[in-house]
Design a protein around this motif. Structure first.
Motif, PDB file in Angstrom:
ATOM      1  N   GLU A 613       0.664  -1.549   0.110  1.00  0.00           N
ATOM      2  CA  GLU A 613       0.124  -0.266  -0.371  1.00  0.00           C
ATOM      3  C   GLU A 613       0.441   1.161  -0.441  1.00  0.00           C
ATOM      4  O   GLU A 613       0.255   2.356  -0.079  1.00  0.00           O
ATOM      5  N   ARG A 614       2.421   0.753   0.182  1.00  0.00           N
ATOM      6  CA  ARG A 614       2.857   2.495  -0.132  1.00  0.00           C
ATOM      7  C   ARG A 614       2.942   3.120  -1.386  1.00  0.00           C
ATOM      8  O   ARG A 614       3.401   1.505  -1.745  1.00  0.00           O
ATOM      9  N   PRO A 615       3.461   4.191  -1.043  1.00  0.00           N
ATOM     10  CA  PRO A 615       4.145   4.464  -2.783  1.00  0.00           C
ATOM     11  C   PRO A 615       5.479   4.055  -2.951  1.00  0.00           C
ATOM     12  O   PRO A 615       5.802   3.818  -2.700  1.00  0.00           O
ATOM     13  N   THR A 616       5.436   4.218  -4.587  1.00  0.00           N
ATOM     14  CA  THR A 616       7.074   4.007  -5.090  1.00  0.00           C
ATOM     15  C   THR A 616       7.489   5.459  -5.133  1.00  0.00           C
ATOM     16  O   THR A 616       6.957   6.468  -4.425  1.00  0.00           O
ATOM     17  N   MET A 617       8.806   5.505  -5.076  1.00  0.00           N
ATOM     18  CA  MET A 617       9.514   6.244  -5.179  1.00  0.00           C
ATOM     19  C   MET A 617       9.399   7.267  -7.014  1.00  0.00           C
ATOM     20  O   MET A 617       9.379   8.375  -6.186  1.00  0.00           O
ATOM     21  N   ARG A 618       9.054   6.763  -7.706  1.00  0.00           N
ATOM     22  CA  ARG A 618       8.589   7.532  -8.747  1.00  0.00           C
ATOM     23  C   ARG A 618       7.532   7.896  -8.910  1.00  0.00           C
ATOM     24  O   ARG A 618       6.590   9.699  -9.054  1.00  0.00           O
ATOM     25  N   GLN A 619       6.648   7.320  -7.780  1.00  0.00           N
ATOM     26  CA  GLN A 619       4.784   8.136  -7.163  1.00  0.00           C
ATOM     27  C   GLN A 619       5.603   9.456  -6.249  1.00  0.00           C
ATOM     28  O   GLN A 619       4.786  10.904  -6.585  1.00  0.00           O
ATOM     29  N   ILE A 620       6.346   8.336  -5.254  1.00  0.00           N
ATOM     30  CA  ILE A 620       6.452  10.161  -4.822  1.00  0.00           C
ATOM     31  C   ILE A 620       6.854  11.241  -4.973  1.00  0.00           C
ATOM     32  O   ILE A 620       6.963  12.546  -4.236  1.00  0.00           O
ATOM     33  N   VAL A 621       8.561  11.014  -6.076  1.00  0.00           N
ATOM     34  CA  VAL A 621       8.558  12.235  -6.760  1.00  0.00           C
ATOM     35  C   VAL A 621       7.315  13.170  -7.615  1.00  0.00           C
ATOM     36  O   VAL A 621       7.251  14.131  -7.507  1.00  0.00           O
ATOM     37  N   GLN A 622       6.347  11.792  -8.091  1.00  0.00           N
ATOM     38  CA  GLN A 622       5.191  12.756  -8.856  1.00  0.00           C
ATOM     39  C   GLN A 622       4.370  13.835  -8.151  1.00  0.00           C
ATOM     40  O   GLN A 622       4.026  14.959  -8.527  1.00  0.00           O
ATOM     41  N   PHE A 623       4.352  13.256  -7.011  1.00  0.00           N
ATOM     42  CA  PHE A 623       3.542  14.199  -6.110  1.00  0.00           C
ATOM     43  C   PHE A 623       4.403  15.515  -5.164  1.00  0.00           C
ATOM     44  O   PHE A 623       3.557  16.282  -5.835  1.00  0.00           O
ATOM     45  N   PHE A 624       5.662  15.295  -5.532  1.00  0.00           N
ATOM     46  CA  PHE A 624       6.533  16.461  -4.758  1.00  0.00           C
ATOM     47  C   PHE A 624       6.699  17.601  -6.157  1.00  0.00           C
ATOM     48  O   PHE A 624       6.479  18.679  -6.367  1.00  0.00           O
ATOM     49  N   ASN A 625       6.379  16.918  -7.876  1.00  0.00           N
ATOM     50  CA  ASN A 625       6.702  17.876  -8.891  1.00  0.00           C
ATOM     51  C   ASN A 625       5.115  18.379  -8.929  1.00  0.00           C
ATOM     52  O   ASN A 625       4.655  18.792  -9.847  1.00  0.00           O
ATOM     53  N   GLY A 626       4.620  18.116  -8.188  1.00  0.00           N
ATOM     54  CA  GLY A 626       2.757  18.386  -8.574  1.00  0.00           C
ATOM     55  C   GLY A 626       2.137  17.139 -10.332  1.00  0.00           C
ATOM     56  O   GLY A 626       0.865  17.997  -9.629  1.00  0.00           O
ATOM     57  N   SER A 627       2.731  16.745 -10.477  1.00  0.00           N
ATOM     58  CA  SER A 627       2.224  16.106 -11.896  1.00  0.00           C
ATOM     59  C   SER A 627       1.299  14.915 -11.305  1.00  0.00           C
ATOM     60  O   SER A 627       0.076  14.474 -12.068  1.00  0.00           O
ATOM     61  N   THR A 628       0.953  14.188 -10.022  1.00  0.00           N
ATOM     62  CA  THR A 628      -0.045  13.205  -9.871  1.00  0.00           C
ATOM     63  C   THR A 628      -0.107  13.940  -7.844  1.00  0.00           C
ATOM     64  O   THR A 628       0.409  14.074  -7.242  1.00  0.00           O
TER      65      THR A 628
END
Length: 648
Positions: A613-628
């Motif tokens: 259920e934890r996000p991946t590091m790619r998803q985490i970077v996308q959260f920070f960039n505002g793309s997700t």
């Protein structure tokens, strides 16, 4: 008198008309040109900054200087009016890095209304803009960037790309550097900073309003398929008269020599082909030649000394017994990755306590200055773990010296002596994050913008280790004390003493639990099988640590006898709808509420008891960039099931 006055009045308008016609004729004559090398062009080009033209005609944009810009423009304006917007241009360039595969930004082909760039900045701004002008529609600049540094601020796709820029360094279209091989009928990757010459073609069709960009190795024919194809209405972007040329810049760390070997331009058809035999050669690497001569001289000198001194030399080696290293036959293949123990001993002044930077769970770290290069380094003494084979350990060290990321502490080399390993890293002048985060006198350095930049840097480094490098590397000990800060307060993830390497699509092999209390994912003690999700768990605790300014476990205060668990506390604040009350009070109002809330909520998601259920590091970077968009914390989330285990 009246006759003379009338004659003068007639002559003046006629002179004006003649001048206008002359300028128009001059502009028409300037619709095409070709430089097969730039010999004698010092007065035929508009240059500034560190741009130089060599005697053989080689145009050098940058050198190994830091934080400087350079420009080279065709000196006459080019007319861009309806029916004269189409153009075709090609040029040959080369990027020669000071350090192999590490560059100092890139080269930009520019169409600009001016040649005055005195208010622009170097580094990531490439000598075109500054932080206030980047993105302005009034710039009227169209450019093609050949970029070798990935900058998340401008949403660069990678550190080796070609991008089309309009008034901003956020490219409207970009692609990783590559070319289409007509012979093999497939795309081939090109490394822009390989030091090899390459040719690029840029063609614009006014009717179709289509800009095509094609790239290929030097001397290869122009490929049939282009790298980029973008619809642009240049009539809405360009002024009637514009300047064309190149811009480049250097950064604060690794630098590169950027060269333009030849350039051709045409507005009435296809640009003339450059003559490869007339283009100037790239300069030879004088440092390598000098190094080779020095090596030959040293080798000959050593042979002579050994021959003459004999027994005296043997006695001298016995006297220097304290510098003796352990080098087994199988280890010779890794010799290029080693420093001598003597150099490290001298660098650290004999590992004196005065040079001690810190003591961790896995050894002491000393500050050192290498005698051969005067480079500052951090030298770590590590006792070898007998549970692992020494050969396997050295192989992993050799692999990790190839890691290249701006948010990783670079492992430079190693040395081995008896049962002790000595690891040599880059020196980070601002030390570790935990000393600033928990030091009473240092928290003033940690503004919210600094903290958020540190968090994004660590996330980028973990994404690189998990997905973007040639192997998967699990750090297994992500925490504030292992985050070091460079001179500009940028985060560098370090201390790979617990790291594990394995191939993509395989599983790491390990049989025991390691880590730091408070950061170990709950499933590790059951399966003894670390994964990228276990690093994500540690990263989640790190997020809460930075956002709240508190350690993961301990006491809430000196007068409190109850154990404090940071994850539980933030989770309770979230359930009450008051998650921002968990933030570090030393920041006061110096933070952006939405970003801080993002960090704290993302920290809780990373601490999810279920690894899947934890996000991946790619998803985490996308959260920070505002793309997700960050998902909501699930209702079945139970922070109490996150059991913390002691180090194995």
């Amino acid at each position: 008198m009246e006759s003379q006055l009338s004659t003068q009045m007639l002559i003046s308008p006629m002179l004006i008309i003649v001048l206008i016609l002359s300028v128009h004729t001059f502009a028409q004559e300037d619709m095409q040109f070709i430089y097969n090398g730039f010999q004698g062009s010092i007065n035929k080009l508009h240059v500034d900054g560190i741009t130089t033209i060599h005697s053989n005609g080689l145009l050098q944009m940058t050198n190994h200087s830091q934080q400087l810009s350079s420009h080279a423009f065709y000196p006459h304006p080019v007319i861009f009016k309806p029916s004269r917007l189409s153009f075709s241009t090609t040029f040959v360039f080369a990027m020669v890095p000071q350090v192999h595969n590490i560059s100092g930004h890139g080269i930009v082909f520019v169409i600009s209304p001016t040649t005055n760039f005195q208010h622009t900045l170097p580094s990531q701004y490439l000598g075109l803009f500054n932080n206030s002008t980047n993105g302005r529609s009034s710039n009227h600049i169209v450019a093609l960037e050949l970029d070798t540094v990935q900058n998340l601020e401008f949403k660069d796709i990678d550190s080796n790309h070609v991008g089309i820029d309009v008034n901003s360094l956020k490219s409207v279209d970009a692609a990783s550097a590559a070319y289409y091989s007509d012979k093999e009928r497939s795309n081939k990757i090109l490394l822009l900073n390989s030091g090899k010459p390459m040719q690029i073609w840029i063609d614009y069709d006014e009717v179709e309003m289509l800009l095509n960009v094609t790239l290929a190795p030097f001397r290869d024919p122009k490929p049939s398929k282009c790298l980029l194809s973008k619809h642009l209405n240049l009539s809405a972007l360009l002024l009637d008269t514009m300047y064309i040329g190149f811009s480049s810049s250097t950064g604060s760390e690794a630098a590169s020599n950027h060269y333009i070997l030849g350039w051709s331009w045409n507005q009435t058809g296809k640009a003339q082909n450059l003559d490869p035999d007339k283009l100037p050669p790239l300069p030879q690497n004088k440092q390598q030649k000098l190094l080779f001569r020095n090596i030959v001289f040293v080798v000959l000198l050593i042979v002579v000394i050994l021959a003459l001194l004999g027994i005296a030399a043997a006695l001298w080696f016995l006297w220097r017994k304290k510098y003796r290293e352990l080098l087994e036959p199988w280890e010779k293949e890794y010799a290029p990755h080693r420093y001598t123990f003597k150099d490290l001993y001298v660098a650290t002044k004999g590992f004196k306590n005065s040079e001690l930077l810190g003591v961790g769970n896995f050894g002491k770290v000393y500050k050192g200055i290498l005698p051969s290069t005067s480079r500052q380094v951090a030298v770590k003494l590590v006792s070898h773990d007998s549970k692992r084979g020494m050969k396997e350990f050295v192989e992993e060290i050799s692999s990790m010296t190839r890691l290249r990321h701006r948010n990783l502490v670079q492992l430079l080399s190693y040395c081995r002596r008896k049962g002790e390993l000595i690891l040599v890293y880059e020196y980070m002048p601002n030390g570790s994050l935990d000393k600033i985060l928990y030091g009473k006198d240092n928290k003033s350095k940690l503004s919210w913008s600094t903290r958020f930049n540190i968090i994004k840097g660590v996330a980028s480094a973990l994404l690189y280790l998990h997905e973007e490098w040639e192997q998967v590397l699990l750090h297994r000990d992500v925490k504030a004390s292992n985050i070091l800060l460079d001179a500009e307060m940028n985060a560098r993830l370090g201390d790979f003493g617990l790291a594990r390497l394995y191939d993509h699509n395989n599983d790491p092999r390990t049989t025991y639990v390691v880590g730091t209390v408070g950061y170990i994912a709950p499933e590790v003690t059951r399966t003894q099988q670390p994964t990228t999700s276990t690093d994500v768990f540690s990263f989640g605790m790190f997020l809460l640590e930075v956002g709240c300014g508190k350690r993961p476990i301990g006491k809430q205060s000196d007068n409190d006898d109850e154990d404090f668990f940071l994850g539980d506390w933030v989770y309770d604040c979230w359930k009450r709808g008051e998650i921002l009350t968990a933030s570090d009070p030393t920041m006061e109002d110096d933070y952006q509420e939405k970003k801080l809330e993002l960090v704290l909520k993302l920290g809780l998601l990373c601490l999810h008891p279920k690894a899947k259920e934890r996000p991946t590091m790619r998803q985490i970077v996308q959260f920070f960039n505002g793309s997700t968009t960050l998902p909501e914390i699930p209702s079945d989330y139970d922070i109490d099931s996150c059991i913390f285990f002691e180090e194995g």
